[in-house]
Write an enzyme that holds these catalytic residues in place. Structure first.
Site, PDB file in Angstrom:
ATOM      1  N   GLY A 221      33.523   9.731  16.025  1.00  0.00           N
ATOM      2  CA  GLY A 221      33.746  10.429  14.766  1.00  0.00           C
ATOM      3  C   GLY A 221      34.858   9.782  13.958  1.00  0.00           C
ATOM      4  O   GLY A 221      35.069   8.567  14.008  1.00  0.00           O
ATOM      5  N   SER A 222      35.590  10.617  13.249  1.00  0.00           N
ATOM      6  CA  SER A 222      36.567  10.087  12.294  1.00  0.00           C
ATOM      7  C   SER A 222      37.785   9.441  12.928  1.00  0.00           C
ATOM      8  O   SER A 222      38.566   8.789  12.225  1.00  0.00           O
ATOM      9  CB  SER A 222      37.018  11.212  11.350  1.00  0.00           C
ATOM     10  OG  SER A 222      35.946  11.599  10.519  1.00  0.00           O
ATOM     11  N   THR A 223      37.974   9.586  14.251  1.00  0.00           N
ATOM     12  CA  THR A 223      39.091   8.853  14.872  1.00  0.00           C
ATOM     13  C   THR A 223      38.884   7.349  14.734  1.00  0.00           C
ATOM     14  O   THR A 223      39.853   6.583  14.720  1.00  0.00           O
ATOM     15  CB  THR A 223      39.243   9.215  16.360  1.00  0.00           C
ATOM     16  OG1 THR A 223      38.026   8.917  17.054  1.00  0.00           O
ATOM     17  CG2 THR A 223      39.591  10.682  16.538  1.00  0.00           C
TER      18      THR A 223
END
Length: 492
Positions: A221-223
């Site tokens: 995801g956005s990590t």
């Protein structure tokens, strides 16, 4: 002697010669292979004929040995807080073999390693029974407890990995649900076999024996936008955290008619890298990945450790970033979607490299090998793995990640009196994101001297949570905070 008798004599002589050759072949050529064959029961009897050496954390043993009765295996392995430490120790079972540190360091723990020859010889001369050596880990008991209890209190599947950025020492490695290696350490056909069967995935869909911190790969995801931001800075697409990007909102992915959406009403149009990371703008980082292209994104991902297995010495699964993607696929991969997948340890390595001013140290969990009387045999020296970022760009990215925690989606990781940098992530799961997403948080903390004692990655799989309640900031960040606090407190 007549002809038939000569033939019989020659034939018998050949049989004796073949027997002698076979006997010498077994004794001198195959001896070592047969001695160590896993199917040779004498090997297992010898392995459990004396107490195993111990696996050590914070100067204390987290393993032990109990004497058994009614079996030709004299000693059985025991574990303190077995479920908490299982992702580190693995298991040593009389019936089912050994895994992880128990397997990799079996020679030391049983006392059969060649490095213990001198010690064993002295013990033999003095009449002392042979004992195994010890494996001293890099783990922090306080950090491991915070990680495991954080996952357990959530009651959901997940994992935590924590690293000391300046050395690569692994400080925590937790996986939940877990198992107690003591429950099947013996060879009882009832107790141990029953416990083993109940833990197998076919009988237990929670798969408690899966080491989620090292062996499971999740969409990040956005990590992953931290990696994309690093690529943008390193390849000169943008040179400043506060420089406006050329990012329309909505943005149509190159070669498609599909708009890449942002989550909610957030200020993403032409946002700076700092603001884009603060609000987790898909359009900005998707376009960054598309503009850089697959090759440059892959180059940066590899520098952080993607695409290769790591050996800690326990082997990890390789994290995935593909090498044959078109611009729209690269855009999706650059925001942690498409087929990008990673282990929690890998994402802790990403946070660690940023915190360590751009230098990634090789992660390891064995600090020292000792004899049974605590004499050191081998010491692990920290080893530089790569430089994904220049010090200048790492410090720019640090300031961006610190904004995420101070004013963005990672506020629940704030620690009073300390700088904390982080990035949240909510990763899609299932066909068309039909299943509950994964909640991620990666972070690091800094002391007053600007050194960083810990970098953490947390992932949560909560199948029972209300979908709208799932977020990296809500579920994963508090666990990361507790792990960072545990490490900070140990430095006082």
């Amino acid at each position: 002697m007549n002809k038939p008798l000569r033939r019989i004599a020659i034939f018998c002589g050949l049989l004796v010669l073949a027997l002698l050759i076979r006997d010498n072949w077994i004794q001198y050529v195959q001896a070592d292979e047969l001695r160590t064959d896993k199917n040779n029961r004498r090997v297992v009897i010898e392995r459990y004929g004396t107490p195993r050496g111990d696996i050590i954390v914070d100067g204390k043993a987290i393993t032990g040995s109990d004497e058994t009765s009614g079996s030709d295996f004299k000693f059985k392995r025991t574990y303190t807080n077995g479920p908490m430490w299982a992702p580190v120790t693995g298991y040593a079972s009389q019936a089912f073999g050994a895994t992880q540190l128990e397997s990799i360091e079996d020679g030391i723990l049983t006392g059969n390693d060649d490095r213990l020859f001198f010690r064993n010889t002295l013990d033999m001369l003095t009449g002392k029974e042979k004992e195994g050596g010890n494996v001293v880990t890099t783990l922090s008991g306080a950090a491991q407890k915070a990680a495991y209890n954080g996952l357990k209190n959530q009651g959901a599947k997940g994992a935590v990995a924590a690293i000391e950025p300046s050395t690569g020492k692994i400080l925590a490695l937790a996986s939940y649900p877990s198992y107690d290696p003591s429950s099947f350490a013996g060879n009882s056909t009832t107790t141990d076999t029953d416990a083993w069967q109940k833990l197998q995935k076919k009988n237990n869909p929670d798969d408690p024996m899966l080491n989620r911190a090292l062996r499971e790969v999740y969409p990040p995801g956005s990590t992953f936008k931290v990696v994309t931001a690093a690529a943008a800075l390193e390849h000169g697409l943008y040179t400043d955290a506060d420089e406006k990007t050329k990012s329309p909102d909505p943005w149509v992915m190159e070669g498609t008619t599909t708009k890449l959406p942002n989550e909610g009403n957030i200020p993403c149009k032409d946002a700076t890298l700092r603001v884009a990371l603060q609000y987790s703008c898909n359009t900005v980082f998707g376009k960054v990945g598309s503009d850089l292209g697959n090759d440059k994104m892959l180059e940066t991902a590899k520098k952080f450790g993607f695409t290769e297995e790591q050996f800690t010495p326990v082997r990890t699964s390789a994290s995935i970033f593909s090498d044959d993607m078109n611009p729209s696929q690269t855009a999706l991969s650059s925001i942690g979607q498409f087929n990008t997948a990673t282990t929690p340890l890998q994402m802790a390595m990403v946070a660690s490299a940023v915190a360590n001013d751009g230098t990634l140290m090789k992660p390891y969990m064995v600090d020292e090998i000792q004899t049974n009387n605590l004499d050191p045999l081998e010491k692990t020296d920290p080893e530089e793995m790569s430089k994904p970022l220049s010090p200048e760009n790492a410090q720019i990215l640090q300031s961006m990640m610190e904004t995420v925690v101070q004013d963005g989606t990672g506020k629940r990781a704030q620690i009073e009196g300390f700088k904390v940098g982080g990035k949240t992530g909510t990763a899609q799961h299932g066909v068309d994101n039909s299943e509950n997403p994964y909640a991620w948080f990666i972070s690091y903390a800094k002391l007053s001297d600007n050194s960083s004692p810990v970098a953490v990655a947390v992932v949560i799989e909560d199948e029972n949570a209300v979908r709208d309640d799932i977020s990296g900031g809500g579920l994963a960040a508090p666990i990361a905070k507790s792990v960072m606090e545990a490490v900070i407190d140990s430095k006082k």
